[in-house]
Design a protein around this motif. Structure first.
Motif, PDB file in Angstrom:
ATOM      1  N   ARG A 233       0.825  -1.220   0.000  1.00 62.04           N
ATOM      2  CA  ARG A 233       0.000   0.000   0.000  1.00 62.04           C
ATOM      3  C   ARG A 233       0.858   1.269   0.000  1.00 62.04           C
ATOM      4  O   ARG A 233       0.664   2.185   0.811  1.00 62.04           O
ATOM      5  CB  ARG A 233      -0.955  -0.017   1.197  1.00 62.04           C
ATOM      6  N   VAL A 234       1.779   1.316  -0.955  1.00 63.41           N
ATOM      7  CA  VAL A 234       2.693   2.465  -1.049  1.00 63.41           C
ATOM      8  C   VAL A 234       1.922   3.747  -1.355  1.00 63.41           C
ATOM      9  O   VAL A 234       2.370   4.850  -1.008  1.00 63.41           O
ATOM     10  CB  VAL A 234       3.776   2.187  -2.108  1.00 63.41           C
ATOM     11  N   HIS A 235       0.761   3.622  -1.993  1.00 58.54           N
ATOM     12  CA  HIS A 235      -0.031   4.814  -2.300  1.00 58.54           C
ATOM     13  C   HIS A 235      -0.443   5.561  -1.024  1.00 58.54           C
ATOM     14  O   HIS A 235      -0.641   6.779  -1.066  1.00 58.54           O
ATOM     15  CB  HIS A 235      -1.268   4.435  -3.118  1.00 58.54           C
ATOM     16  N   LEU A 236      -0.536   4.847   0.104  1.00 61.21           N
ATOM     17  CA  LEU A 236      -0.864   5.517   1.373  1.00 61.21           C
ATOM     18  C   LEU A 236       0.318   6.342   1.869  1.00 61.21           C
ATOM     19  O   LEU A 236       0.139   7.435   2.426  1.00 61.21           O
ATOM     20  CB  LEU A 236      -1.273   4.484   2.420  1.00 61.21           C
ATOM     21  N   ILE A 237       1.529   5.828   1.668  1.00 60.15           N
ATOM     22  CA  ILE A 237       2.721   6.603   2.053  1.00 60.15           C
ATOM     23  C   ILE A 237       2.818   7.848   1.183  1.00 60.15           C
ATOM     24  O   ILE A 237       3.149   8.940   1.664  1.00 60.15           O
ATOM     25  CB  ILE A 237       3.992   5.740   1.934  1.00 60.15           C
ATOM     26  N   ALA A 298      -0.763  -3.980   4.404  1.00 58.21           N
ATOM     27  CA  ALA A 298      -2.015  -4.621   4.812  1.00 58.21           C
ATOM     28  C   ALA A 298      -1.729  -5.836   5.679  1.00 58.21           C
ATOM     29  O   ALA A 298      -2.534  -6.193   6.538  1.00 58.21           O
ATOM     30  CB  ALA A 298      -2.822  -5.016   3.583  1.00 58.21           C
ATOM     31  N   TYR A 299      -0.587  -6.485   5.448  1.00 61.83           N
ATOM     32  CA  TYR A 299      -0.152  -7.611   6.276  1.00 61.83           C
ATOM     33  C   TYR A 299       1.355  -7.725   6.168  1.00 61.83           C
ATOM     34  O   TYR A 299       1.960  -7.380   5.160  1.00 61.83           O
ATOM     35  CB  TYR A 299      -0.836  -8.921   5.867  1.00 61.83           C
ATOM     36  N   GLU A 300       1.984  -8.217   7.222  1.00 65.75           N
ATOM     37  CA  GLU A 300       3.438  -8.364   7.288  1.00 65.75           C
ATOM     38  C   GLU A 300       3.791  -9.464   8.293  1.00 65.75           C
ATOM     39  O   GLU A 300       3.054  -9.691   9.255  1.00 65.75           O
ATOM     40  CB  GLU A 300       4.127  -7.079   7.740  1.00 65.75           C
ATOM     41  N   GLY A 301       4.928 -10.129   8.072  1.00 68.25           N
ATOM     42  CA  GLY A 301       5.528 -10.969   9.096  1.00 68.25           C
ATOM     43  C   GLY A 301       6.469 -10.082   9.891  1.00 68.25           C
ATOM     44  O   GLY A 301       6.056  -9.269  10.712  1.00 68.25           O
ATOM     45  N   LEU A 302       7.753 -10.202   9.607  1.00 66.50           N
ATOM     46  CA  LEU A 302       8.733  -9.248  10.129  1.00 66.50           C
ATOM     47  C   LEU A 302       9.754  -9.008   9.025  1.00 66.50           C
ATOM     48  O   LEU A 302      10.721  -9.769   8.890  1.00 66.50           O
ATOM     49  CB  LEU A 302       9.431  -9.761  11.391  1.00 66.50           C
ATOM     50  N   ASN A 320      -0.412  -1.549  12.377  1.00 58.04           N
ATOM     51  CA  ASN A 320      -0.459  -2.538  13.456  1.00 58.04           C
ATOM     52  C   ASN A 320      -1.051  -3.845  12.915  1.00 58.04           C
ATOM     53  O   ASN A 320      -2.187  -4.209  13.222  1.00 58.04           O
ATOM     54  CB  ASN A 320      -1.299  -1.976  14.610  1.00 58.04           C
ATOM     55  N   VAL A 321      -0.266  -4.559  12.094  1.00 60.22           N
ATOM     56  CA  VAL A 321      -0.791  -5.739  11.397  1.00 60.22           C
ATOM     57  C   VAL A 321       0.078  -6.965  11.684  1.00 60.22           C
ATOM     58  O   VAL A 321       1.284  -6.877  11.859  1.00 60.22           O
ATOM     59  CB  VAL A 321      -0.868  -5.507   9.867  1.00 60.22           C
ATOM     60  N   ASP A 322      -0.592  -8.135  11.721  1.00 61.93           N
ATOM     61  CA  ASP A 322       0.050  -9.448  11.782  1.00 61.93           C
ATOM     62  C   ASP A 322       1.206  -9.503  12.776  1.00 61.93           C
ATOM     63  O   ASP A 322       1.019  -9.318  13.963  1.00 61.93           O
ATOM     64  CB  ASP A 322       0.504  -9.866  10.373  1.00 61.93           C
ATOM     65  N   GLY A 323       2.429  -9.770  12.265  1.00 63.96           N
ATOM     66  CA  GLY A 323       3.563  -9.979  13.150  1.00 63.96           C
ATOM     67  C   GLY A 323       4.203  -8.709  13.680  1.00 63.96           C
ATOM     68  O   GLY A 323       5.024  -8.773  14.604  1.00 63.96           O
ATOM     69  N   GLU A 339      -5.216   2.830  13.102  1.00 63.58           N
ATOM     70  CA  GLU A 339      -6.359   2.988  12.211  1.00 63.58           C
ATOM     71  C   GLU A 339      -6.335   1.894  11.139  1.00 63.58           C
ATOM     72  O   GLU A 339      -5.265   1.428  10.736  1.00 63.58           O
ATOM     73  CB  GLU A 339      -6.331   4.360  11.541  1.00 63.58           C
ATOM     74  N   THR A 340      -7.525   1.507  10.682  1.00 66.69           N
ATOM     75  CA  THR A 340      -7.607   0.411   9.704  1.00 66.69           C
ATOM     76  C   THR A 340      -8.136   0.848   8.342  1.00 66.69           C
ATOM     77  O   THR A 340      -7.883   0.179   7.339  1.00 66.69           O
ATOM     78  CB  THR A 340      -8.501  -0.721  10.240  1.00 66.69           C
ATOM     79  N   THR A 341      -8.853   1.967   8.284  1.00 66.19           N
ATOM     80  CA  THR A 341      -9.308   2.467   6.986  1.00 66.19           C
ATOM     81  C   THR A 341      -8.176   3.257   6.335  1.00 66.19           C
ATOM     82  O   THR A 341      -7.307   3.813   7.021  1.00 66.19           O
ATOM     83  CB  THR A 341     -10.524   3.376   7.140  1.00 66.19           C
ATOM     84  N   GLU A 342      -8.184   3.333   5.016  1.00 65.80           N
ATOM     85  CA  GLU A 342      -7.104   4.042   4.328  1.00 65.80           C
ATOM     86  C   GLU A 342      -7.065   5.534   4.688  1.00 65.80           C
ATOM     87  O   GLU A 342      -5.981   6.056   4.979  1.00 65.80           O
ATOM     88  CB  GLU A 342      -7.204   3.822   2.814  1.00 65.80           C
ATOM     89  N   PRO A 343      -8.198   6.245   4.725  1.00 62.57           N
ATOM     90  CA  PRO A 343      -8.131   7.649   5.163  1.00 62.57           C
ATOM     91  C   PRO A 343      -7.627   7.778   6.598  1.00 62.57           C
ATOM     92  O   PRO A 343      -6.867   8.704   6.918  1.00 62.57           O
ATOM     93  CB  PRO A 343      -9.582   8.128   5.039  1.00 62.57           C
TER      94      PRO A 343
END
Length: 392
Positions: A233-237, A298-302, A320-323, A339-343
């Motif tokens: 989700r680089v578009h959010l950055i 949207a999801y990550e390990g480490l 604040n996702v996954d690992g 926050e979980t929504t894109e905005p």
């Protein structure tokens, strides 16, 4: 019938069908014996560039004095990490030309017998698989008493590997999140506690340089490192960078990776786009020059970049996702976007970066805590001790 029972029955049917080829391989392995003696047999896919491959190389280095035999089984794309495996005492056999071909799959069966024969001649053999499908194919054929250990970085193969869990003495996971995933799989299959007792979590290791104190400079240097995959989700950055630039904030964004097509022209004009950096020294210079690593995945390990930036006393700002929350405690050794929504992610990301700009003392405190965390979790000493206890 549970998924575990179905997977075991599928494996048993395949073992019956391939038995003649495996038996022929065992005979060949008895006639054509290894000319070198080994107790440790390490099954890896290839020596391509990648985080899991680097961990395989680190494990090889930590037991190189035991003179292990490495079996590569997949056709490599670049093999650029091969020098990491070519250590004194380590023997490498690359079988991908013979066993990574669906048209001649019976040859794969044959080599299962050959390798099982070699393993079974060793005293107290140890068979280790690092993200290798061929490892699962071998372990049903080795003798009783062989120590069989698997390392998992992803949950991609869990449905397949479920049929082989009776053949494994230990399953290692590189993040707590992946370990929890397999525990949920076991619970769904109503497996007894003995299976859970074989599960173990071990952190990966990184090189930890001497800490260089973070300064109070502005603009704040914010870095993204990664692929341009939808998950990231680089578009959010880019949206966070655009909003901070509109507000005239003292911050500069840099991007490393194949993300040029994702960054809008008006954002690219006020940021630095490095493209892909393959030289490790050049990449580490970018780490050192940054103040903050930002991730909006949207999801990550480490990701290894998280570990590398923490090891340089930098602030990791991540969703604040996954690992991620297994390693990052908000406002202690990093910052979490809840926050979980894109905005909402964009708004909170802007707020947290503005907070860091206003509070350089917090940047230093969080960075120091991150560095201390890496010393106790990601050091070579901790990693080597854990794997040597398992493998020796």
């Amino acid at each position: 019938m549970s998924k575990y029972q179905a997977a075991v029955r599928k494996k048993q049917r395949e073992l019956v069908l391939m038995y003649p080829f495996v038996l022929l391989g065992k005979i060949a392995g008895h006639l054509f014996r290894l000319k070198t003696r080994h107790r440790h047999f390490l099954f890896f896919p290839s020596a391509d560039i990648g985080g899991s491959i680097k961990v395989n190389a680190d494990i090889t280095a930590c037991i190189a004095n035991e003179k292990p035999l490495i079996i590569f089984s997949k056709k490599p794309r670049n093999n650029k990490f091969l020098p990491l495996f070519q250590q004194e005492g380590v023997r490498i056999i690359d079988l991908h030309k013979y066993i990574d071909n669906k048209l001649y799959h019976f040859v794969n069966f044959f080599f299962r017998g050959v390798l099982a024969s070699w393993i079974n001649r060793a005293e107290h053999p140890v068979v280790f698989g690092g993200e290798s499908l061929f490892f699962y194919k071998i372990i049903p054929h080795v003798k009783k008493g062989t120590k069989r250990i698997e390392l998992c970085h992803l949950n991609t193969w869990f449905p397949f590997s479920l049929g082989f869990i009776d053949d494994m003495d230990q399953r290692i996971f590189s993040t707590p999140k992946i370990k929890r995933d397999v525990e949920r799989q076991y619970t769904a299959s109503r497996l007894p506690q003995t299976y859970y007792d074989r599960l173990l979590f071990i952190d990966n290791k990184i090189d930890i340089p001497a800490l260089q104190p973070m300064n109070d400079r502005l603009p704040l240097q914010v870095l993204f490192v990664g692929r341009g995959a939808p998950q990231k989700r680089v578009h959010l950055i880019a949206a966070i960078a655009k909003e901070l630039h509109r507000k005239g904030a003292a911050v500069h964004f840099s991007f490393v990776g194949d993300v040029e097509a994702i960054i809008p022209p008006e954002v690219a004009a006020c940021c630095t786009l490095h493209g892909q950096i393959t030289d490790a020294a050049a990449l580490h210079r970018e780490y050192q020059q940054a103040d903050v690593l930002i991730l909006t995945s949207a999801y990550e390990g480490l990701p290894l970049v998280v570990m590398d930036m923490m090891a340089r006393g930098k602030v990791v700002l991540s969703t604040n996702v996954d690992g991620i929350p297994d390693y990052i405690t908000d406002k202690e050794n990093g910052l979490l976007i809840t926050e979980t929504t894109e905005p909402g992610i964009v708004k909170q990301g802007v707020q947290l970066l503005e907070w860091l700009i206003r509070h350089p003392e917090e940047r230093r405190r969080i960075g120091d805590n991150a560095y201390t965390y890496t010393q106790s979790h990601f050091s070579k000493e901790v990693f080597d001790k854990a794997y040597r206890q398992l493998l020796l």
